[in-house]
Design an enzyme around this catalytic site. Structure first.
Site, mmCIF file in Angstrom:
data_model
loop_
_atom_site.group_PDB
_atom_site.id
_atom_site.type_symbol
_atom_site.label_atom_id
_atom_site.label_comp_id
_atom_site.label_asym_id
_atom_site.label_seq_id
_atom_site.Cartn_x
_atom_site.Cartn_y
_atom_site.Cartn_z
ATOM 1 N N GLU A 226 5.247 35.761 35.125
ATOM 2 C CA GLU A 226 5.349 36.511 36.387
ATOM 3 C C GLU A 226 3.942 36.588 36.940
ATOM 4 O OE1 GLU A 226 8.144 37.411 37.707
ATOM 5 O OE2 GLU A 226 9.484 37.147 36.002
ATOM 6 N N LYS B 94 0.925 43.174 24.089
ATOM 7 C CA LYS B 94 -0.499 43.446 24.347
ATOM 8 C C LYS B 94 -0.638 43.925 25.789
ATOM 9 C CE LYS B 94 -3.987 41.270 26.154
ATOM 10 N NZ LYS B 94 -4.713 42.423 26.728
ATOM 11 N N GLU C 42 -4.912 35.829 46.966
ATOM 12 C CA GLU C 42 -4.170 37.078 46.739
ATOM 13 C C GLU C 42 -4.944 38.331 47.165
ATOM 14 O OE1 GLU C 42 -3.033 37.824 42.677
ATOM 15 O OE2 GLU C 42 -1.163 38.763 43.311
ATOM 16 N N CYS D 140 1.749 42.953 43.024
ATOM 17 C CA CYS D 140 1.990 41.505 43.156
ATOM 18 C C CYS D 140 2.837 41.199 44.378
ATOM 19 C CB CYS D 140 2.665 40.978 41.897
ATOM 20 S SG CYS D 140 4.170 41.857 41.498
#
Ligand code: NAD
Length: 492
Positions: A250, A175, A385, A284
């Protein structure tokens, strides 16, 4: 506009509800495609197809060498269609075509690498302590794998999951992010063309709350591999416990880039920029936490800011563009708030902050490349983040302090160390609690080396031999070649 479909059990089909979703170009908000919007019923269908292909089909028992040949076909087709794929990725994500071309090279390499590994692991003989016995360890496929990917590197992240899962003999349901599904759809066309049997690789489109949730909860799924945000990762880990699925997560990162005064100054400045501003910082592993030795701090920031002011924003299709837009209006809002909060916490705006004024950029989700100084680890802007083109700068005066600052994070994905003192660089790298450390470089990935996070950046690995092992179960087969009664029970 032709509606793009899902690929389930070897058929291209629309969703059970016939709903569709419009895919938007983040550069100008134009509709670039319409895709079928799958749901939990579609996910169940795809899981059933993958289950049957694994339990009753021949894929899992096909020789690994044969599977490797088919995976190599996918690599070759990606190389054939590289330019088309790169342009599609840029249209969908807003990143520059040069970046997307680089991605496509890396993606083809991943399929080649795992095709090379196919059949190389012949298992292992064990020195059995029991006479007249044979003891061996073999690797087998895990079964049905669910694979969920994010919007930032749609096809790259997909390739890290698809290639090892297929080579190891699993069947799968993928997906992609509902925001950026286009190159994944295209690669499933290539998977079909490559000759992967029906039911082995299935694609379901749609949102996380229905399709993703069904994939994580289903008792028919044996493994879930997820790349995305920490909060989603938590939910998936919880759902996966329903049937003790194997999990590979991850997740996010807030990656320190430690610059010592004895680093090659010009290279470190240049690479500090490369470490963050590719794909507008939506990476990331972006080195968004610059940690600079006090004695060069001011000079370094000055050099950095000078370069940042020159970064050219624009369409990813324009040769001069260095940085494209953010992915969506919602994400632009988040990044804007993230920087505003940082300023409220006491950070100083050295450059950027806010949306660009250029009239031709007003329809895109652009945010200026930004540097915030006077930051400290206690601030949210240093800990969260952010996921935009924003660097926070901290200072240190000793090696111990640099290590302490770099490790002061819930994340542990990656980090960098810049120094020409080899012993010092190695000492610091050894102390950093993260899955990847680059010395005198940043953001380097290749198929041969494992990728994975320490701490809350994830569980398990992708890429490298480790990325293949995630998709295997380990079985010990013990064979007694001289069976004898041992008269333990009922003989007294
Ligand atoms: P996200 O977590 O919002 O979404 C990722 C995927 O999960 C999407 O396909 C989404 O539809 C799906 N999803 C959402 N809710 C779900 C649910 N409840 N159950 C199952 N699936 C669900 O992440 P994003 O915004 O698409 O991506 C950005 C994040 O990804 C950042 O945090 C970034 O650091 C991370 N990321 C990590 C790596 C890595 O290698 N560690 C690589 C790329 C991106």
């Amino acid at each position: 506009m032709k509606v793009l479909k899902q690929f389930i059990d070897g058929e291209w089909i629309v969703s059970t509800t016939n709903e569709t979703r419009k895919i938007i170009n983040p550069f100008n908000q134009e509709v670039i495609a319409e895709v079928t919007e799958g749901n939990d019923t579609d996910a169940k269908k795809a899981i059933k197809a993958a289950r049957e292909a694994f339990d009753e089909g021949e894929w899992a028992t096909t020789s690994a060498v044969e599977r490797g040949k088919l995976v190599r076909n996918i690599a070759t087709l990606i190389e054939r269609d590289k330019e088309e794929l790169a342009r599609l990725e840029s249209l969908d994500t807003g990143k520059t075509v040069d970046e997307s071309r680089d991605d496509m090279d890396g993606i083809a390499d991943v399929f080649h690498y795992y095709a090379d590994l196919a059949g190389k692991d012949a298992g292992e003989m064990i020195a059995s302590p029991i006479p007249d016995t044979i003891s061996k360890v073999v690797r087998e496929p895990v079964g049905v794998c669910a694979q969920i990917t994010p919007w930032n590197y749609p096809l790259l992240q997909a390739s890290w999951k698809l290639a090892p899962a297929l080579v190891a003999g699993n069947t799968l349901v993928m997906k992609p992010s509902e925001i950026t599904p286009l190159t994944t759809i295209k690669v499933f066309e290539l998977i079909e063309e490559a000759g992967i049997p029906a039911g082995v690789a299935n694609l379901v489109l749609g949102p996380g709350r229905s399709v993703g949730a069904e994939l994580s909860e289903s008792k028919e799924v044996d493994l879930i591999s997820f790349t995305g945000g920490l909060e989603t990762g938590r939910k998936i880990m919880q759902s996966a416990s329903i049937n003790m699925k194997k999990i590979a997560l991850e997740l996010g990162g807030k990656n320190p880039n430690v610059i010592f005064a004895d680093a090659d100054f010009e290279t470190a400045v240049d690479q500090a920029l490369n470490g963050v501003y590719f794909h507008a910082g939506q990476i990331c592993s972006a080195g968004t936490r610059l940690i600079i030795e006090e004695s060069i701090h001011d000079e370094f920031v000055e050099a950095l800011v000078k370069r940042v002011k020159n970064i050219k924003l624009g369409s990813g299709f324009d040769e001069d563009t260095e940085m494209g837009p953010l992915i969506s209006a919602e994400h632009l809002e988040k990044v804007t708030e993230y920087v505003e909060n940082g300023l409220k916490e006491g950070a100083t705006l050295a450059v950027g902050g806010g949306k660009p004024k250029d009239p031709e950029l007003q329809n895109g989700f652009f945010y200026l490349p930004t540097v915030l100084t006077d930051c400290s680890t206690g601030m949210d802007v240093v800990q969260n983040e952010g996921f935009g083109p924003v660097i926070t700068v901290e200072k240190f005066s000793t090696e111990e302090e640099a290590i302490h600052l770099a490790n002061d994070s819930i994340y542990g994905l990656s980090g960098g160390v810049w120094s020409q003192d080899i012993a010092k660089a190695e000492r610091v790298a050894a102390k950093l609690r993260m899955g990847t450390v680059w010395i005198n470089d940043f953001n380097i990935f290749f198929a041969q080396a494992p990728w994975g996070g320490y701490k809350q950046s994830g569980i398990g690995h992708e890429l490298g031999v480790q990325g293949l092992e995630e998709y295997t179960e380990t079985k010990h087969v013990y064979h007694n070649i001289n069976p004898q009664p041992i008269h333990w029970f009922g003989m007294k």
